[in-house]
Scaffold this motif. Structure first.
Motif, PDB file in Angstrom:
ATOM      1  N   LEU A  23       5.729   5.168   8.079  1.00 52.47           N
ATOM      2  CA  LEU A  23       5.730   4.551   8.325  1.00 52.47           C
ATOM      3  C   LEU A  23       3.792   4.384   7.405  1.00 52.47           C
ATOM      4  N   SER A  24       3.108   5.269   8.291  1.00 53.77           N
ATOM      5  CA  SER A  24       1.704   5.658   8.240  1.00 53.77           C
ATOM      6  C   SER A  24       1.445   6.178   6.434  1.00 53.77           C
ATOM      7  N   ILE A  25       2.503   7.046   6.214  1.00 54.31           N
ATOM      8  CA  ILE A  25       2.146   7.879   4.803  1.00 54.31           C
ATOM      9  C   ILE A  25       2.382   6.859   3.855  1.00 54.31           C
ATOM     10  N   VAL A  26       3.402   6.300   3.998  1.00 54.47           N
ATOM     11  CA  VAL A  26       3.752   4.884   2.994  1.00 54.47           C
ATOM     12  C   VAL A  26       2.249   3.859   2.633  1.00 54.47           C
ATOM     13  N   MET A  27       2.126   3.278   4.215  1.00 57.18           N
ATOM     14  CA  MET A  27       0.665   2.851   4.799  1.00 57.18           C
ATOM     15  C   MET A  27      -0.491   3.308   3.261  1.00 57.18           C
ATOM     16  N   LEU A  28      -0.045   5.159   3.560  1.00 59.79           N
ATOM     17  CA  LEU A  28      -2.014   5.652   3.108  1.00 59.79           C
ATOM     18  C   LEU A  28      -1.285   4.940   1.301  1.00 59.79           C
ATOM     19  N   ILE A  29      -0.572   4.847   0.948  1.00 61.51           N
ATOM     20  CA  ILE A  29       0.148   5.011  -0.785  1.00 61.51           C
ATOM     21  C   ILE A  29      -0.373   4.092  -1.449  1.00 61.51           C
ATOM     22  N   ASN A  30       0.042   3.058  -0.089  1.00 61.08           N
ATOM     23  CA  ASN A  30       0.087   1.351  -0.571  1.00 61.08           C
ATOM     24  C   ASN A  30      -1.702   1.135  -0.709  1.00 61.08           C
ATOM     25  N   ARG A  31      -1.945   1.816   1.031  1.00 59.36           N
ATOM     26  CA  ARG A  31      -4.038   1.150   0.600  1.00 59.36           C
ATOM     27  C   ARG A  31      -4.954   2.256   0.105  1.00 59.36           C
ATOM     28  N   SER A  32      -4.175   2.854  -0.875  1.00 62.06           N
ATOM     29  CA  SER A  32      -4.980   4.160  -1.940  1.00 62.06           C
ATOM     30  C   SER A  32      -5.112   3.656  -2.971  1.00 62.06           C
ATOM     31  N   GLY A  33      -4.487   2.426  -3.567  1.00 63.15           N
ATOM     32  CA  GLY A  33      -4.096   1.372  -4.693  1.00 63.15           C
ATOM     33  C   GLY A  33      -4.998   0.361  -4.107  1.00 63.15           C
ATOM     34  N   THR A  34      -5.600   0.041  -3.573  1.00 57.47           N
ATOM     35  CA  THR A  34      -5.863  -0.784  -3.159  1.00 57.47           C
ATOM     36  C   THR A  34      -7.510  -1.195  -3.700  1.00 57.47           C
ATOM     37  N   MET A  35      -7.859  -1.865  -5.011  1.00 60.71           N
ATOM     38  CA  MET A  35      -9.026  -1.576  -5.725  1.00 60.71           C
ATOM     39  C   MET A  35      -8.834  -3.136  -6.512  1.00 60.71           C
ATOM     40  N   VAL A  36      -8.089  -3.815  -6.724  1.00 61.32           N
ATOM     41  CA  VAL A  36      -8.242  -4.942  -7.447  1.00 61.32           C
ATOM     42  C   VAL A  36      -9.009  -6.517  -6.957  1.00 61.32           C
ATOM     43  N   VAL A  37      -8.379  -6.520  -5.597  1.00 60.78           N
ATOM     44  CA  VAL A  37      -9.687  -7.715  -4.429  1.00 60.78           C
ATOM     45  C   VAL A  37     -10.805  -7.474  -4.286  1.00 60.78           C
ATOM     46  N   GLY A 158      -9.217   4.154  -2.585  1.00 59.62           N
ATOM     47  CA  GLY A 158      -8.726   3.111  -3.274  1.00 59.62           C
ATOM     48  C   GLY A 158      -9.877   2.297  -3.879  1.00 59.62           C
ATOM     49  N   GLY A 159     -11.772   1.675  -3.039  1.00 59.66           N
ATOM     50  CA  GLY A 159     -13.003   1.498  -3.246  1.00 59.66           C
ATOM     51  C   GLY A 159     -13.180   2.497  -4.249  1.00 59.66           C
ATOM     52  N   GLY A 160     -13.087   4.033  -3.963  1.00 60.48           N
ATOM     53  CA  GLY A 160     -14.082   4.677  -4.745  1.00 60.48           C
ATOM     54  C   GLY A 160     -13.713   4.928  -5.344  1.00 60.48           C
ATOM     55  N   LEU A 161     -12.524   4.542  -5.375  1.00 64.59           N
ATOM     56  CA  LEU A 161     -11.626   5.153  -7.619  1.00 64.59           C
ATOM     57  C   LEU A 161     -11.742   3.899  -8.099  1.00 64.59           C
ATOM     58  N   GLY A 162     -11.056   2.414  -7.517  1.00 66.33           N
ATOM     59  CA  GLY A 162     -12.021   1.642  -8.052  1.00 66.33           C
ATOM     60  C   GLY A 162     -13.282   1.288  -8.878  1.00 66.33           C
ATOM     61  N   GLY A 163     -13.816   2.008  -8.556  1.00 65.72           N
ATOM     62  CA  GLY A 163     -15.036   2.016  -8.451  1.00 65.72           C
ATOM     63  C   GLY A 163     -15.410   2.210  -9.984  1.00 65.72           C
ATOM     64  N   LEU A 164     -15.154   4.186  -9.895  1.00 62.69           N
ATOM     65  CA  LEU A 164     -14.851   4.955 -11.413  1.00 62.69           C
ATOM     66  C   LEU A 164     -14.280   4.508 -12.790  1.00 62.69           C
ATOM     67  N   LEU A 165     -12.754   3.145 -11.591  1.00 63.71           N
ATOM     68  CA  LEU A 165     -11.884   3.296 -13.389  1.00 63.71           C
ATOM     69  C   LEU A 165     -12.529   1.273 -13.706  1.00 63.71           C
ATOM     70  N   ALA A 166     -13.118   1.133 -12.525  1.00 65.82           N
ATOM     71  CA  ALA A 166     -13.596  -0.113 -13.207  1.00 65.82           C
ATOM     72  C   ALA A 166     -14.659  -0.135 -14.212  1.00 65.82           C
ATOM     73  N   ALA A 167     -15.879   0.841 -13.936  1.00 65.82           N
ATOM     74  CA  ALA A 167     -16.643   0.975 -15.586  1.00 65.82           C
ATOM     75  C   ALA A 167     -15.902   2.451 -16.418  1.00 65.82           C
ATOM     76  N   ILE A 168     -14.406   2.130 -16.687  1.00 64.84           N
ATOM     77  CA  ILE A 168     -13.495   2.387 -17.838  1.00 64.84           C
ATOM     78  C   ILE A 168     -13.114   1.516 -18.542  1.00 64.84           C
ATOM     79  N   ASN A 169     -12.590   0.670 -17.872  1.00 62.65           N
ATOM     80  CA  ASN A 169     -11.518  -0.347 -18.273  1.00 62.65           C
ATOM     81  C   ASN A 169     -11.237  -1.329 -16.676  1.00 62.65           C
ATOM     82  N   TYR A 170     -11.605  -2.517 -16.708  1.00 62.46           N
ATOM     83  CA  TYR A 170     -11.103  -3.184 -15.393  1.00 62.46           C
ATOM     84  C   TYR A 170      -9.272  -2.897 -15.160  1.00 62.46           C
ATOM     85  N   HIS A 171      -8.747  -2.516 -16.696  1.00 60.93           N
ATOM     86  CA  HIS A 171      -6.884  -3.492 -16.438  1.00 60.93           C
ATOM     87  C   HIS A 171      -6.373  -2.203 -15.818  1.00 60.93           C
ATOM     88  N   LEU A 172      -7.538  -1.111 -15.783  1.00 66.44           N
ATOM     89  CA  LEU A 172      -7.145   0.197 -14.835  1.00 66.44           C
ATOM     90  C   LEU A 172      -6.759   0.156 -13.860  1.00 66.44           C
TER      91      LEU A 172
END
Length: 410
Positions: A23-37, A158-172
């Protein structure tokens, strides 16, 4: 020395069930993508050209959906079970993130944000109920700490990766957030096949013949939730208003402010499991909750009393993080202790709703207090509220033995 440290970590992480790790591994994968909000406000203003007011409405709608999702999730757990709800929320939420990325009007953005938020937040009580199901009396607090560790690691990544992706394209951001949700759902199906999970749940329910009692009729727990909401409203200022305070009042640069926020997650990863392993079972959960809230409140008050230097800022982050590590894991312990296998979804839902509600209240409260009386008033107010909350929990602790308890599953 190194051997002793390794042994401490080994003891802290040993004895947890295999499914708790899954369950913690699933949570890690899920939260690693938390960047839209985290980037939603910037996205709606810069890319969709919404006004600041419209952007604020979108975030408020997300908060309303989060509270609604917690309530609906709690109800659905008793009907379809925590496993199906988790899988459904992850897969459906992933698809909704992809759809949300293609909305351009305010109305469509608001509608899909609300639906997405309800779906996403229904996952939280289901996940909390699942952790309780797979933990024992001896390791339930550590099981939740492991899940918190996964959440913090995922959020930081997710927050760190989100910053990098936002600089390229927000749709990512929408694609990565959606795909990690779907990946987490598929991973849950793979690691914990439905047939095996359903069998263990049926066995637990069949062996439990106590009378069902609703969380919404548990007066002690409702008071606990009210106090938890007040504390969460205070705690969220650590992420909402404190960084602004460091920039405007103490004149720290963004790099150092980012370090202070990252330090919170680093300390949790390094210390919390060891701390919980040492404390668990030695005192009543409310004892640790009270201590943690007082330490957090003291940290806020020190912002008014200490010199404006980096070392003090680090000390205050350490204090607030210690308060978090003492209080939040044992809050989970408390609500589990008042629930049973038949009503655990309702208890988990109320706890999720309290934190979701605080996320709505905290930005509004913090900004209004600062506008009225400045940062100094805010820090004194937060310290005072934490003191009141701690006193409330102290009264609850003293009276709890005379209160009729809900039957607890052995």
């Amino acid at each position: 020395m190194l051997t002793s440290i390794i042994q401490l970590y080994k003891q802290a992480y040993s004895g947890l069930s295999k499914n708790s790790w899954y369950l913690s591994i699933v949570m890690l994968i899920n939260r690693s993508g938390t960047m839209v909000v985290p980037f939603m406000t910037i996205y709606t203003i810069r890319q969709l050209h919404f006004t600041i007011e419209q952007s604020g409405y979108i975030m408020a709608i997300f908060g309303v959906g989060a509270v609604s999702g917690g309530f609906i999730g709690g109800k659905l757990i008793n009907k379809i079970g925590f496993y199906d709800l988790q899988v459904g929320a992850l897969l459906t939420g992933g698809l909704l993130f992809l759809v949300l990325g293609y909305q351009t009007s305010f109305i469509s953005m608001a509608i899909f944000t609300l639906v997405l938020s309800i779906c996403n937040e229904s996952f939280r009580p289901a996940n909390s109920t699942a952790i309780a199901h797979y933990s024992t009396e001896e390791n339930k607090t550590r099981s939740y700490s492991l899940n918190r560790l996964a959440t913090n690691l995922g959020w930081a990544f997710g927050g760190g990766l989100g910053g990098l992706l936002a600089a390229i394209n927000y749709h990512l951001l929408f694609w990565v957030d959606g795909c990690t949700n779907i990946a987490a759902g598929i991973l849950l199906l793979t690691l914990m096949p439905r047939s095996k999970v359903a069998k263990t749940i049926k066995e637990a329910v069949a062996g439990f013949d106590e009378v069902f009692s609703s969380a919404y009729k548990d007066g002690v727990y409702l008071l606990f939730i009210l106090l938890a909401t007040l504390f969460a409203t205070c705690f969220f200022q650590f992420f909402i208003m404190q960084p602004v305070f460091y920039k405007i009042q103490w004149h720290f640069n963004e790099r150092f402010i980012g370090f202070l926020l990252a330090l919170n997650g680093i300390l949790i990863v390094l210390i919390e499991m060891i701390l919980i392993n040492w404390l668990e079972g030695k005192r009543h959960a409310l004892t640790y909750i009270i201590s943690g809230i007082l330490v957090t409140g003291a940290g806020f008050v020190l912002l008014n009393l200490m010199p404006h230097v980096p070392l003090v800022a680090i000390l205050i982050v350490c204090m607030i993080t210690l308060g978090e590590m003492l209080s939040m894991p044992f809050m989970n312990t408390f609500w589990i202790s008042r629930s049973n296998v038949r009503n655990r979804g309702e208890y988990a839902a109320l706890y999720s709703m309290s934190w979701a509600g605080a996320q709505i209240i905290a930005p509004f409260l913090g900004s209004q207090v600062i506008a009225y009386g400045g940062f100094e008033l805010l820090w004194w107010l937060l310290g005072g509220v934490c003191l009141i909350v701690a006193f409330g929990y102290l009264i609850m602790k003293r009276s709890i033995h005379t209160t009729k308890r809900v039957p607890v599953l052995p």
